[in-house]
Design a protein around this motif. Sequence first.
Motif: not given
Length: 373
Positions: A353-355, A134-157
Amino acid sequence: MKIAVWCDGSIDYDIMNMFSFNGNEITCYIDSHYDNRTHFIGETPVLAPSGLADRTYHVDKILFLMLSEESVASAMRSLDQWGMLRNEIKEVGFLVITFDEKGNGFVQSVRWIKTDKPIIISLQAHVIDTCNLNCKGCGHFANLFRGNTNCDLAKFSDELETLSKKVYVKKFYLLGGEPFLNPELPELIQVSRKYFPQAEIRIATNGLLIPKLDDQVFEAIRRYDAIVYITAYPPTVSMMDDILRQLKKHNVSYDIRKVTEFWAGHTEEPINDPLVSRKNCASDLCRTLRDGRVYKCPEPAFYYKFKHEYQSKVSVDMMGADIYASDFLTQLSKLDGTVPFCYYCAEHPRIFTWEGNRVKPEYRDWLANPNER
């Protein structure tokens, strides 16, 4: 087959001597910084790029000896403009280079890709949205997501299969979030290699989970010829010995980039000159696959999460190219230029500075001017 070797200012003989060309003839060298003086390496001529465009020498394949993705992309655009891709140049070769913890570079191999379809220089896809850092200012906004966010394997494929029928990919990143949090990562790596057999596949990670990974994860990485790409933040560096011990034990390839600073480049108003902001942007070539669309970079792909979290007033077409559309390639080509979101990217990003462990992220974490709101 006749090969041209395209470099970016110098011919690296050590690199050249690493490869066997199996009877293929090096017809000429192309130097992007050619000084207009006629010269040769041995009996092989060195040309400016325009010399290749003039068809002075017949060439079937091009090997790029360039470290910069921007240089490769520029060269590929030139070949396309000259009408040489697909018509004359049948294959292009790209170096696979990794760096160790001391910054030493190693050429691992060359990957050859045919030119009968367009080539995406760099493509990335989230295999999970959440992260353990959960880096400050994450360029992928990962620190705003919560819960199970695994991608769907079938959809990915399905998405990769669809893309593979329309384009080739030079470099494919599996990331997040933290990809090693997804228990289906071995299957995702396998699917990636199935549909992108020519690609350099990289797993972008902060590395913190590597010492405790199951053997099957390392087995998949090794079997499907992937590279563990570590962004080494301060917590990663502190446990680097344990990380390297596991990677070397399982004989997997790795690449390390130390990170001590982040940048914030968002503005609330479309006030920026995109030609300037794109020149200073580290993500201009980072095509991002999300929900059946390819975006210019991660920000427009995931901005919906930021917009929902902070009620941002930015409202523009994020211009995701629909991979299922009949005109996908036309949509994709538009991403090489300026897209509407570029006007919200600062000409001069704020460096800080990274945080990590930003439990309560703030809107201003992403602003080039933190006092804007």
